[in-house]
Scaffold this active site. Structure first.
Site, PDB file in Angstrom:
ATOM      1  CE1 TYR A   1      55.917  -2.025  -0.800  1.00 23.80           C
ATOM      2  CE2 TYR A   1      54.025  -0.574  -0.939  1.00 23.80           C
ATOM      3  CZ  TYR A   1      55.158  -0.992  -0.286  1.00 23.80           C
ATOM      4  OH  TYR A   1      55.547  -0.388   0.883  1.00 23.80           O
TER       5      TYR A   1
HETATM    6  C1  COA Z   1      57.019   3.851  -2.407  1.00 26.49           C
HETATM    7  C2  COA Z   1      58.430   4.315  -2.144  1.00 26.49           C
HETATM    8  C3  COA Z   1      58.926   3.744  -0.828  1.00 26.49           C
HETATM    9  C4  COA Z   1      59.329   3.828  -3.292  1.00 26.49           C
HETATM   10  O1  COA Z   1      60.664   4.233  -3.046  1.00 26.49           O
HETATM   11  P1  COA Z   1      61.569   4.807  -4.236  1.00 26.49           P
HETATM   12  O2  COA Z   1      62.939   4.982  -3.697  1.00 26.49           O
HETATM   13  O3  COA Z   1      60.911   5.994  -4.818  1.00 26.49           O
HETATM   14  O4  COA Z   1      61.487   3.590  -5.295  1.00 26.49           O
HETATM   15  P2  COA Z   1      62.654   3.040  -6.201  1.00 26.49           P
HETATM   16  O5  COA Z   1      63.362   4.193  -6.841  1.00 26.49           O
HETATM   17  O6  COA Z   1      63.489   2.109  -5.403  1.00 26.49           O
HETATM   18  O7  COA Z   1      61.848   2.225  -7.290  1.00 26.49           O
HETATM   19  C5  COA Z   1      62.226   0.909  -7.559  1.00 26.49           C
HETATM   20  C6  COA Z   1      61.442   0.388  -8.727  1.00 26.49           C
HETATM   21  O8  COA Z   1      60.053   0.440  -8.449  1.00 26.49           O
HETATM   22  C7  COA Z   1      59.382   0.661  -9.689  1.00 26.49           C
HETATM   23  N1  COA Z   1      58.494   1.793  -9.530  1.00 26.49           N
HETATM   24  C8  COA Z   1      58.676   2.866  -8.737  1.00 26.49           C
HETATM   25  N2  COA Z   1      57.627   3.682  -8.851  1.00 26.49           N
HETATM   26  C9  COA Z   1      56.796   3.106  -9.739  1.00 26.49           C
HETATM   27  C10 COA Z   1      55.549   3.470 -10.280  1.00 26.49           C
HETATM   28  N3  COA Z   1      54.940   4.627  -9.949  1.00 26.49           N
HETATM   29  N4  COA Z   1      54.955   2.631 -11.159  1.00 26.49           N
HETATM   30  C11 COA Z   1      55.557   1.476 -11.503  1.00 26.49           C
HETATM   31  N5  COA Z   1      56.739   1.092 -11.033  1.00 26.49           N
HETATM   32  C12 COA Z   1      57.346   1.894 -10.143  1.00 26.49           C
HETATM   33  C13 COA Z   1      60.357   0.907 -10.748  1.00 26.49           C
HETATM   34  O9  COA Z   1      60.508  -0.308 -11.475  1.00 26.49           O
HETATM   35  C14 COA Z   1      61.621   1.175 -10.005  1.00 26.49           C
HETATM   36  O10 COA Z   1      62.673   0.634 -10.723  1.00 26.49           O
HETATM   37  P3  COA Z   1      63.509   1.570 -11.717  1.00 26.49           P
HETATM   38  O11 COA Z   1      64.307   2.463 -10.827  1.00 26.49           O
HETATM   39  O12 COA Z   1      64.332   0.575 -12.450  1.00 26.49           O
HETATM   40  O13 COA Z   1      62.545   2.327 -12.565  1.00 26.49           O
HETATM   41  C15 COA Z   1      58.531   5.863  -2.111  1.00 26.49           C
HETATM   42  O14 COA Z   1      58.081   6.354  -3.350  1.00 26.49           O
HETATM   43  C16 COA Z   1      57.766   6.493  -0.981  1.00 26.49           C
HETATM   44  O15 COA Z   1      58.310   6.668   0.114  1.00 26.49           O
HETATM   45  N6  COA Z   1      56.504   6.884  -1.255  1.00 26.49           N
HETATM   46  C17 COA Z   1      55.683   7.616  -0.294  1.00 26.49           C
HETATM   47  C18 COA Z   1      55.419   6.841   0.948  1.00 26.49           C
HETATM   48  C19 COA Z   1      54.709   5.537   0.683  1.00 26.49           C
HETATM   49  O16 COA Z   1      53.716   5.495  -0.028  1.00 26.49           O
HETATM   50  N7  COA Z   1      55.236   4.478   1.325  1.00 26.49           N
HETATM   51  C20 COA Z   1      54.654   3.187   1.242  1.00 26.49           C
HETATM   52  C21 COA Z   1      53.521   3.146   2.194  1.00 26.49           C
HETATM   53  S1  COA Z   1      52.979   1.491   2.409  1.00 26.49           S
END
Ligand code: COA
Length: 178
Positions: A148
């Site tokens: 986020y």
């Molecule tokens: C949070 C969540 C939705 C992210 O989805 P994702 O598909 O893994 O994320 P993305 O691959 O689209 O990441 C997009 C960007 O976010 C950033 N990002 C992702 N994880 C990150 C981290 N740990 N730290 C910093 N930046 C991060 C990166 O810039 C990434 O871009 P990049 O691919 O160029 O590196 C997923 O990890 C998830 O479902 N987590 C568990 C459930 C959760 O916590 N949901 C939110 C509850 S409110």
């Protein structure tokens, strides 16, 4: 994995796919399927919320791998009232009133880190008639916190406690208009 095609769901589709959504929630949040299914009434109660938007991403076999939904919040709704009571009046005015509330965003662990979460969130936030978006997420250095922050969300409040939940939450906001 290539990022799956995203489909916007109407409220009927969200209702039909409620259990699939909760299965993705269970995997992503690392809770049991039965704990996730206990949230059925919560999802059902959201189906008639104004401004409801939902986006799902499926793999080539049609299996749901990521999902996001939210709606326009209003006083009288449980989450909205809990958050409003914890924020200062000026933050309520400038961030929460009329905001699009992101309720769920989850990607199955095997599909994380490949851009699906970002794509779901961008599509969800393209279109809601709101100047701001708000959400709560556990207030720990989780993958979601970094995700986020990277997407331009800012902390509006930290350490928020909801009744019956031992975890502290952060309230995050994002401006949708330039
Ligand atoms: C949070 C969540 C939705 C992210 O989805 P994702 O598909 O893994 O994320 P993305 O691959 O689209 O990441 C997009 C960007 O976010 C950033 N990002 C992702 N994880 C990150 C981290 N740990 N730290 C910093 N930046 C991060 C990166 O810039 C990434 O871009 P990049 O691919 O160029 O590196 C997923 O990890 C998830 O479902 N987590 C568990 C459930 C959760 O916590 N949901 C939110 C509850 S409110």
């Amino acid at each position: 994995m290539t990022v799956p095609a995203l489909l916007e769901w109407d409220r009927d589709e969200l209702g039909r796919r409620r259990d699939e959504l909760l299965d993705v929630y269970a995997e992503a949040m690392q809770v049991s399927a039965s704990a996730a299914r206990a949230r059925r009434p919560i999802v059902s109660a959201h189906l008639d919320r104004p401004g409801l938007r939902a986006v799902g991403g499926t793999d080539d076999d049609g299996r749901l791998v990521g999902v996001a939904y939210g709606y326009l919040g209003a006083p009288g709704q449980w989450w909205h009232d809990q958050v409003a009571a914890a924020l200062t009046p000026s933050i309520v005015d400038s961030w929460l009133t009329g905001a699009f509330e992101v309720c769920e965003l989850h990607v199955r662990p095997a599909a994380q880190g490949q851009g699906l979460g970002r794509a779901l969130l961008e599509q969800l936030l393209t279109g809601p008639p709101a100047a701001t978006a708000v959400l709560t997420t556990p207030d720990r250095e989780t993958r979601a916190r970094g995700f986020y922050r990277d997407a331009g969300w800012v902390d509006l409040l930290r350490g928020l406690m909801f009744p019956g939940d031992p975890r502290a939450f952060a309230v995050l906001g994002k401006r949708l208009l330039p």
